[in-house]
Write a protein that holds these residues in place. Sequence first.
Motif, PDB file in Angstrom:
ATOM      1  N   PRO A 120      27.135  -6.287 -31.996  1.00 16.00           N
ATOM      2  CA  PRO A 120      27.770  -7.341 -31.200  1.00 16.00           C
ATOM      3  C   PRO A 120      26.755  -8.389 -30.764  1.00 16.00           C
ATOM      4  O   PRO A 120      25.633  -8.036 -30.400  1.00 16.00           O
ATOM      5  CB  PRO A 120      28.306  -6.607 -29.964  1.00 16.00           C
ATOM      6  N   MET A 168      33.715  -8.731 -25.634  1.00 17.61           N
ATOM      7  CA  MET A 168      33.163  -8.707 -26.993  1.00 17.61           C
ATOM      8  C   MET A 168      33.160  -7.277 -27.530  1.00 17.61           C
ATOM      9  O   MET A 168      33.614  -7.015 -28.646  1.00 17.61           O
ATOM     10  CB  MET A 168      31.744  -9.282 -26.961  1.00 17.61           C
ATOM     11  N   SER A 176      30.885 -16.386 -34.033  1.00 16.18           N
ATOM     12  CA  SER A 176      32.140 -16.631 -33.349  1.00 16.18           C
ATOM     13  C   SER A 176      33.001 -17.519 -34.224  1.00 16.18           C
ATOM     14  O   SER A 176      32.535 -18.488 -34.796  1.00 16.18           O
ATOM     15  CB  SER A 176      31.888 -17.268 -31.994  1.00 16.18           C
ATOM     16  N   PRO A 216      35.539 -12.740 -32.961  1.00 19.25           N
ATOM     17  CA  PRO A 216      34.276 -12.699 -33.686  1.00 19.25           C
ATOM     18  C   PRO A 216      34.509 -12.500 -35.182  1.00 19.25           C
ATOM     19  O   PRO A 216      35.362 -11.710 -35.578  1.00 19.25           O
ATOM     20  CB  PRO A 216      33.541 -11.498 -33.078  1.00 19.25           C
TER      21      PRO A 216
END
Lengths: 439, 96
Positions: free
Chosen positions: A71, A78, A134, A140
């Motif tokens: 991440p 997220m 992104s 994402p």
Amino acid sequence: MLTIIDASRMDDVLAWRGSVPVSAAQFLGEAAALAASLPDAAAALNLCEDRYLFMLAFVAIALRGQINLLPPSAAPEMIGRIAAAHPGCYLVGDRTHAEAPCPVLVLPESTKAFPARESPRIAAGATVAIAYTSGSTGAPQAHAKTWGTLVATARLAAARLFDSAVGINVVGTVPSQHMYGLELTMSLALAAGCRSSSARPFFAQDIADALAAVPEPRLLVTTPLHLRACVAASVKFPRVAAIVSATAPLSAQRAAEAEARFDAPVYEIYGCTEAGSLATRRSVLGDIWQLHEGTRLRADADGSVIHAAHLPEPLPLQDRVEAIDEQRFRLLGRGDDLVKVGGKRASLSELTARLLAVPGVEDAIVFLPPVDGDAEQRPAALVVAPRLSRAAILARLAQSLDPVLLPRPLIRLERLPRNELGKLSRATLLAALGSHIER
Amino acid sequence: MASGVVIEKTAVELELAALLVQALNLEDRDAAAIDPVAPLFGHDQSGLGLDSIDALEIALAIQQKYGVELRSDDADTKTIFSSLRELCAHVQSRRR
């Protein structure tokens, strides 16, 4: 199948935990032991901050045939989005993650294991990691990395920086979960003979301490922000052989200052999450980028495309470039919608969409005002939200955005300066911004 | 400010608040209105909403003005950066 560590290097130092050396054989023994204790799953979030534990978890996860999810930030939303896209996944970290929506495995400081006698192998085509950018919708976007591509890219970058990278001690200030940090710390150690420091220093004094903890020759892997802090600091730095900088452009002046401060060459790396590093330059010698060996730039109707044997497919560049030949180019600028702060990339239309999605926000625009000199360029926002405070809007955005991408300033207006067609011109945006800042 | 009441700052705290506003380009914030005990980082509405880039800028500004180098393993960085008051106390204790 590719060995993780070359057989000739099994007794060499692979990593430094502080100033304590760890051999490749010891590392691989620990990785095998950890792999055996991991749960069954298809993928695992690797959030370790300590670089040694990150590398250990990375290899253990890969040895189990699982995918490392990397991440771009540890923001709860997220983590939540990525976990939701990988049902059954778990999280490996070196601290607790109370808000994680999946099982969390906190690694112990040390793993007891016998040194490995030989290196295990991983298939070159195996997907071992997913890095993220992104997307325009806010979700994402996943970029799968095979073991073969990671190994090849690290070797290509190493060949551009050193005649031989073997035995170079690497100290990095960038997160291992970022492609640049992943490639220039972990991959350099596993695939190119370097030794990676476990430290993740932040302030100038931390960087000096982390460098001093490892022997020469030293490579500092960092960013323009950290370099600026180092140049201004009254700290004494140990000798370094070279410095690499990425995530944002380094001005020729700052590069020269850093070269003088460290008495070492400063190289910049150009790359992206999709492909990893692609090109290098020594910033004080000019603005021309040299692509890695075997990597070619071709013009296409829609822009420039990178072709390379080590990449799974041709890669259209998001930046505007001027080709000098197939191997060299100048960077002209980013696509108009792209913004990059502290190594975090987003699109302005995505940031605007996120702001508009906040309940109570009636109209909004995010744009990039000009900056003075070397200051970091931050997105600014104008917002119409009569019933929301500025702090409430930012608090809501902070749930899903990395803090560095939060608009600054964020200014509340009664209405946006839209023209009769409903459009917003840059001039009126800047005027609106200016009049509110002066107050 | 969530409470609507700002705790009074000492002269050195006000000076540091002004340094932060200047160093971080927080043109939309008034140094005098910064709550000395509110968190500097994070967005829980009472805080200043700073981030890691700001931490480097703060370290730079403090080094230039007070000659104090911040480091991560100092006592406890989280405490030092928890509020203007804590940051100010740390800087004052380290000044030569």
